[in-house]
Enzyme design. Sequence first.
Site, PDB file in Angstrom:
ATOM      1  N   ARG A   1     -39.497 -53.520 -44.748  1.00  0.00           N
ATOM      2  CA  ARG A   1     -39.874 -52.592 -43.672  1.00  0.00           C
ATOM      3  C   ARG A   1     -40.134 -53.281 -42.328  1.00  0.00           C
ATOM      4  O   ARG A   1     -39.666 -52.801 -41.297  1.00  0.00           O
ATOM      5  CB  ARG A   1     -41.080 -51.736 -44.087  1.00  0.00           C
ATOM      6  CG  ARG A   1     -40.864 -50.958 -45.402  1.00  0.00           C
ATOM      7  CD  ARG A   1     -41.926 -49.897 -45.652  1.00  0.00           C
ATOM      8  NE  ARG A   1     -41.794 -48.815 -44.699  1.00  0.00           N
ATOM      9  CZ  ARG A   1     -42.555 -48.670 -43.657  1.00  0.00           C
ATOM     10  NH1 ARG A   1     -43.551 -49.502 -43.437  1.00  0.00           N
ATOM     11  NH2 ARG A   1     -42.352 -47.683 -42.823  1.00  0.00           N
TER      12      ARG A   1
ATOM     13  N   TYR B   1     -41.663 -47.509 -50.587  1.00  0.00           N
ATOM     14  CA  TYR B   1     -40.563 -48.149 -49.865  1.00  0.00           C
ATOM     15  C   TYR B   1     -40.749 -49.668 -49.779  1.00  0.00           C
ATOM     16  O   TYR B   1     -40.390 -50.292 -48.796  1.00  0.00           O
ATOM     17  CB  TYR B   1     -40.387 -47.537 -48.466  1.00  0.00           C
ATOM     18  CG  TYR B   1     -40.206 -46.035 -48.521  1.00  0.00           C
ATOM     19  CD1 TYR B   1     -39.083 -45.494 -49.115  1.00  0.00           C
ATOM     20  CD2 TYR B   1     -41.176 -45.171 -48.020  1.00  0.00           C
ATOM     21  CE1 TYR B   1     -38.919 -44.110 -49.201  1.00  0.00           C
ATOM     22  CE2 TYR B   1     -41.016 -43.790 -48.100  1.00  0.00           C
ATOM     23  CZ  TYR B   1     -39.883 -43.277 -48.696  1.00  0.00           C
ATOM     24  OH  TYR B   1     -39.721 -41.919 -48.786  1.00  0.00           O
TER      25      TYR B   1
ATOM     26  N   PRO C   1     -43.233 -34.958 -51.078  1.00  0.00           N
ATOM     27  CA  PRO C   1     -43.890 -36.128 -50.487  1.00  0.00           C
ATOM     28  C   PRO C   1     -43.618 -37.403 -51.272  1.00  0.00           C
ATOM     29  O   PRO C   1     -43.510 -37.372 -52.498  1.00  0.00           O
ATOM     30  CB  PRO C   1     -45.383 -35.766 -50.562  1.00  0.00           C
ATOM     31  CG  PRO C   1     -45.477 -34.826 -51.714  1.00  0.00           C
ATOM     32  CD  PRO C   1     -44.175 -34.086 -51.801  1.00  0.00           C
TER      33      PRO C   1
ATOM     34  N   CYS D   1     -33.658 -67.267 -45.445  1.00  0.00           N
ATOM     35  CA  CYS D   1     -32.987 -67.885 -44.300  1.00  0.00           C
ATOM     36  C   CYS D   1     -32.468 -66.853 -43.314  1.00  0.00           C
ATOM     37  O   CYS D   1     -31.258 -66.629 -43.203  1.00  0.00           O
ATOM     38  CB  CYS D   1     -31.856 -68.777 -44.795  1.00  0.00           C
ATOM     39  SG  CYS D   1     -32.519 -70.106 -45.776  1.00  0.00           S
TER      40      CYS D   1
HETATM   41  N1  LLP Z   1     -37.241 -35.659 -49.186  1.00  0.00           N
HETATM   42  C1  LLP Z   1     -36.115 -36.150 -48.645  1.00  0.00           C
HETATM   43  C2  LLP Z   1     -34.901 -35.329 -48.663  1.00  0.00           C
HETATM   44  C3  LLP Z   1     -36.109 -37.435 -48.051  1.00  0.00           C
HETATM   45  O1  LLP Z   1     -34.990 -37.882 -47.520  1.00  0.00           O
HETATM   46  C4  LLP Z   1     -37.295 -38.201 -48.068  1.00  0.00           C
HETATM   47  C5  LLP Z   1     -37.322 -39.540 -47.488  1.00  0.00           C
HETATM   48  C6  LLP Z   1     -38.445 -37.648 -48.667  1.00  0.00           C
HETATM   49  C7  LLP Z   1     -38.385 -36.374 -49.218  1.00  0.00           C
HETATM   50  C8  LLP Z   1     -39.748 -38.398 -48.758  1.00  0.00           C
HETATM   51  O2  LLP Z   1     -40.291 -38.656 -47.512  1.00  0.00           O
HETATM   52  P1  LLP Z   1     -41.764 -39.280 -47.366  1.00  0.00           P
HETATM   53  O3  LLP Z   1     -42.761 -38.228 -47.811  1.00  0.00           O
HETATM   54  O4  LLP Z   1     -41.835 -40.469 -48.224  1.00  0.00           O
HETATM   55  O5  LLP Z   1     -41.871 -39.595 -45.942  1.00  0.00           O
HETATM   56  N2  LLP Z   1     -37.452 -46.385 -46.082  1.00  0.00           N
HETATM   57  C9  LLP Z   1     -38.158 -45.678 -45.039  1.00  0.00           C
HETATM   58  C10 LLP Z   1     -38.375 -44.238 -45.372  1.00  0.00           C
HETATM   59  C11 LLP Z   1     -37.088 -43.494 -45.646  1.00  0.00           C
HETATM   60  C12 LLP Z   1     -37.345 -42.072 -46.029  1.00  0.00           C
HETATM   61  C13 LLP Z   1     -36.121 -41.407 -46.500  1.00  0.00           C
HETATM   62  N3  LLP Z   1     -36.301 -40.084 -46.954  1.00  0.00           N
HETATM   63  C14 LLP Z   1     -39.468 -46.405 -44.766  1.00  0.00           C
HETATM   64  O6  LLP Z   1     -39.734 -47.419 -45.392  1.00  0.00           O
HETATM   65  O7  LLP Z   1     -40.224 -46.014 -43.883  1.00  0.00           O
END
Ligand code: LLP
Length: 414
Positions: free
Chosen positions: A312, A371, A274, A343
């Site tokens: 985001r 993020y 997570p 800009c």
């Molecule tokens: N494991 C892997 C292999 C991943 O690719 C990711 C996120 C996670 C774990 C963690 O996921 P989470 O629990 O945070 O959802 N920049 C985007 C999110 C990109 C997520 C990429 N991978 C945003 O701001 O929403």
Amino acid sequence: MQYCCYKKNKLYFEDTSLLSLAEEFGTPCYVYSKAAITQSFKEYKNAFGSRSHLICFAVKANSNIAILNLLSKLGSGFDIVSGGELQRVIAAGGDPKKVVFSGIGKTKEEIKFALSVGIYCFNVESYGELDCIEDVCKQLNKTANISLRVNPDVDAKTHPYISTGLKENKFGIPWKDAIPMYKKAKESMHLKIHGIDCHIGSQMLDKLPFIDSVNRILRLSDDLQKIGIKIENFDFGGGLGISYENEIPPKPKDWVDSLIKAMGDKTNRILLEPGRSITGLAGIILTKVEYIKKGEDKNFLIVDAAMNDLVRPALYQSYHQMKEVIKPEDSEGQIFEVVGPICETGDFLGKNRKLALKQGDFLAIMGAGAYAMSMASNYNSRGRAPEILIEGGTSTLIKKREKPEELFNDEIIP
Ligand code: LLP
């Protein structure tokens, strides 16, 4: 989890006045709550109880070494996607033996580095990568623990940019290749099959696609067992969503309980990765209103934070709640487009927001613990904003504001 709330008309994060913080550290700045991070990590941990597990915080969500250090002290492992993230984990005092290495493009150098510090496991994403890890192991006379990240072709029902488990996505090993690849890995003296890994997407609000992917992985492990390949660990990735606006995501306990239920009588070690659900709501951005501009159709609230601090909204049209740092008692507010000084027309932080603010006032942008800083850039030669960790009424600077000259110090005039 309510760590950011008004006392009378003043906004506090834990017991820290955000007005005092803005005045002390300047704006824009990121502020994180230690109590909020601790609480969400413990929600996961307690949900597993005595069951064998490893929570690997996804470093990409928030990679400040003070945050990684806090999580490491709470017992967290880490999910990394680059050698740089591994260096951060080590600098933060994290244990490499609790690190899983994800990502589709690991370089030879990164693989060498990860092997030399003895990470827990590589989550392998292609035949090419499997061969590369084997080659590096041969050279170093080492054995690598590997899991194959399989693509279960499940729709995570989230934004298309953060959905990863569909067969058209670049991530994971196509379902049909999984068994042949496990057979190939089994033949190698330098690869130790450790488990199965998957991650189907991020900001998931519905448990069902997640549990669907869990069930598919469990069936795959049964098929592997039949041909003599034993799976010890299951890594089900990250992805649990948070409430940015008024979404109602499952709680970590609910997520883990359903997962454990789906495991039936299997007692294998469970890994989760997570990111957002641990730090997302534990962070905010503090920003100052520079100007108010009345357009013909819209009113613009021009603040000193921008898309380089929080990309985001521009990238995923995502919503972040906004709160006045001092809430005036005598003003209803008006509708604004909240925009930054960059800009680009895409440089907005919020649209159609009712806010009671005037020039010089401060605004807090919620849900910026994941993020946000980790995706920040220097676009328009803007130094990245400082980060502050608070604990009760105490605040600690955990990253200084970048100075413009630091941005071009390494540039060379030939
Ligand atoms: N494991 C892997 C292999 C991943 O690719 C990711 C996120 C996670 C774990 C963690 O996921 P989470 O629990 O945070 O959802 N920049 C985007 C999110 C990109 C997520 C990429 N991978 C945003 O701001 O929403």
